[in-house]
Design an enzyme around this catalytic site. Structure first.
Site, short mmCIF file in Angstrom:
data_model
loop_
_atom_site.label_atom_id
_atom_site.label_comp_id
_atom_site.label_asym_id
_atom_site.label_seq_id
_atom_site.Cartn_x
_atom_site.Cartn_y
_atom_site.Cartn_z
N HIS A 39 0.84 -1.20 0.00
CA HIS A 39 0.00 0.00 0.00
C HIS A 39 0.87 1.25 0.00
CE1 HIS A 39 -3.62 2.28 1.98
NE2 HIS A 39 -3.02 2.99 1.04
N ARG A 78 2.80 8.68 -6.71
CA ARG A 78 2.56 10.00 -7.34
C ARG A 78 2.91 10.10 -8.82
NH1 ARG A 78 -0.59 10.75 -3.13
NH2 ARG A 78 0.37 11.63 -1.27
N ASN A 128 -4.71 6.70 -7.07
CA ASN A 128 -5.00 8.14 -7.07
C ASN A 128 -3.83 8.99 -7.57
OD1 ASN A 128 -3.61 7.54 -4.67
ND2 ASN A 128 -4.53 9.26 -3.57
N HIS A 143 -10.52 1.72 1.41
CA HIS A 143 -10.28 2.75 2.41
C HIS A 143 -11.62 2.99 3.09
CE1 HIS A 143 -8.41 6.82 3.53
NE2 HIS A 143 -9.58 6.77 4.15
N HIS A 190 -5.36 0.01 6.01
CA HIS A 190 -4.97 0.86 7.15
C HIS A 190 -6.00 0.98 8.29
CE1 HIS A 190 -7.21 3.44 4.51
NE2 HIS A 190 -6.19 3.94 3.87
N ASP A 208 1.30 2.77 3.52
CA ASP A 208 0.49 3.89 3.02
C ASP A 208 1.37 5.11 2.75
OD1 ASP A 208 -1.76 5.22 2.13
OD2 ASP A 208 -2.60 5.58 4.12
N HIS A 247 3.83 14.36 0.65
CA HIS A 247 3.46 15.72 0.20
C HIS A 247 4.65 16.61 0.53
CE1 HIS A 247 -0.77 14.60 -0.30
NE2 HIS A 247 -0.68 13.97 0.86
#
Ligand code: DOR
Ligand code: ZN
Length: 441
Positions: free
Chosen positions: A58, A62, A92, A174, A228, A298, A302
């Site tokens: 997991h 990006r 995502n 999720h 998670h 996970d 950022h």
């Protein structure tokens, strides 16, 4: 090219043993081969432990589209440093991985850039049921039951029923309930401090959504993995898994709780949110009892600038692939858990949950994805030395004992004592869903 790893204590499926391991053509050819066997290279590993490479099922890397935060090169350098030899990435990215065409594009991109082995989930949306039904070359379907970063929210009950009824790939989700999160957001006026995040995405939000998902999985007899898990309460729901349900926990939910907001602020802002010290304890208990089967990070980087924005503008997510194994090895040294358990949670169990062929074990015929660790090595996590593109870690300043020192991907050394061989490439992970998942054995 034949390689012998000699002198290490190997964590084998049957337990640790001081045996040599022979590698040829990227696979494990033999355990404890006869003395004097002809080899091209011997890796002397006395005083080290040899583990299967970590399988991180997991992560958010990006690439494509959000590469100012991370890309497949920087992320997989971080993997190599952290002893992670295989990863499964979430949909995502930009564009979202929601069609077979996008999935294949990502696989092609990874074949060019990834230093470790790779696989990609297919995201469920309100309009891609046909894609979900026909997809191959993927571990499974990812659903955001409840909103999070990205536009992948599926909250409509009828559609969820159809996804569970009509698809055959394993599903993971999720689980944070959108209605609960919205009500909490309103009650708190949107929230104004990072601490509010754990009240908006509270225990009830997690429990309601996890219950709803498990109910779907059991009624449709569909293999389902809870991503998670963040609360002790959810772990009570996994007692009767009926051979269908598995669950994972992340390092940040084991090690951080709401008391850490004061020191770390948005650096520990995650979805699902971090909870209480009692939840840390409950999650550890469930992991040790086998109600939670595996650990995944996970990893969700950022930039510092993005994270420094005031709540609720600050995005949720933290990086972890380069420190996850060291965090757990430190627990081994502290007497919290055994090395065999760490190997089960981080290597064998994720490979089984996702039906990977030839991963997660040191055994004949398995891929030579391996990590040599020095259980005595002490090192402090520092933002300055992180190789993830975002350049920070929530564990900055934390001293850990037990570190990967050499990582091999299909027999090729990709990381050795702080140096990378950037010519190494991982390969596409093979999934055989007929294997039947974690509960097959
Ligand atoms: O905290 C999170 N960050 N949770 C998610 O589900 C997504 C992730 C991200 O992509 O940033
Ligand atoms: Zn995630």
């Amino acid at each position: 090219m034949r390689i012998l790893i000699s002198g290490a204590t190997c964590v084998l499926p049957q337990g640790p043993a001081r045996v040599d391991v022979l590698i040829e053509k990227g696979k494990i050819l033999g355990i404890d081969p006869p003395r004097g066997v002809q080899v091209d290279e011997t890796i002397h590993a006395e005083d080290l432990f040899l583990l299967p490479g970590v399988v991180d099922a997991h992560v958010h890397f990006r690439d494509p589209g959000l590469t100012h935060k991370e890309d497949l090169r920087t992320a997989t350098r971080a993997c190599a440093k952290g002893g992670v030899t295989s990863f499964l990435e979430m949909p995502n990215t930009k564009p979202l991985t929601i069609t077979c065409e996008r999935l294949h594009e990502k696989l092609a991109l990874a074949s060019e850039k990834s230093l470790v082995n790779y696989g990609f989930y297919l995201g469920a949306t309100i309009g891609n049921l046909e894609e979900l039904k026909s997809a191959q070359r993927t571990p499974g379907i990812k659903i955001f039951i409840g909103s999070s970063t990205g536009d992948l929210l599926v909250d409509d009950q009828q559609l969820l029923e159809r996804i569970f009824a009509e698809t055959t790939l394993p599903i993971c989700a999720h689980c944070e309930d959108e209605t609960t999160v919205r009500a909490n957001t309103e009650r708190l006026g949107g929230g104004s401090s990072y601490e509010d995040h754990s009240q908006i995405r509270d225990e009830a939000a997690a429990v309601v959504a996890t219950k709803r998902a498990i109910d779907l999985a059991l009624r449709h007899r569909h293999r389902f993995h809870v991503l998670h898990v963040s609360t002790a309460a959810e772990t009570e729901l996994f007692r009767d898994h009926q051979g269908l349900i598995t669950a994972e926990v992340c390092p940040h939910h084991l090690f951080f709780n709401v008391d850490d907001y004061e020191r770390l602020g948005s650096l520990v802002q995650m979805n699902p949110s971090i909870k209480t010290a009692a939840d840390n304890e409950g999650l550890w208990r469930a992991l040790k009892a086998g109600r939670i089967q595996m650990i995944a990070t996970d990893h969700a980087p950022h930039t510092v600038e993005e994270k420094q924005q005031p709540y609720p503008k600050s995005p949720s997510g933290l990086p972890a692939v380069e420190n996850s194994l060291a965090l757990m090895l430190d627990c081994v040294n502290a007497g919290i858990c055994s090395l065999e358990s760490v190997v089960h949670w981080m290597c064998d169990a994720p490979a089984r949950v996702w039906d990977m062929v030839g991963k997660g074990r040191i055994a004949e015929g398995y891929d030579a994805d391996l990590v040599l660790v020095d259980l005595g090595k002490k090192q402090t996590v520092r933002n300055q030395t992180q190789v993830t593109k975002c350049g920070w870690s929530p564990w900055d300043g934390v001293s850990l004992q037990g570190w990967p020192v050499r990582t091999l991907v299909k027999g090729h050394t990709v990381f050795l004592n702080g140096q990378f061989d950037e010519t190494v490439r991982g390969s596409e992970i093979e999934f055989d869903h007929a294997l039947g998942g974690y509960w097959r054995i």
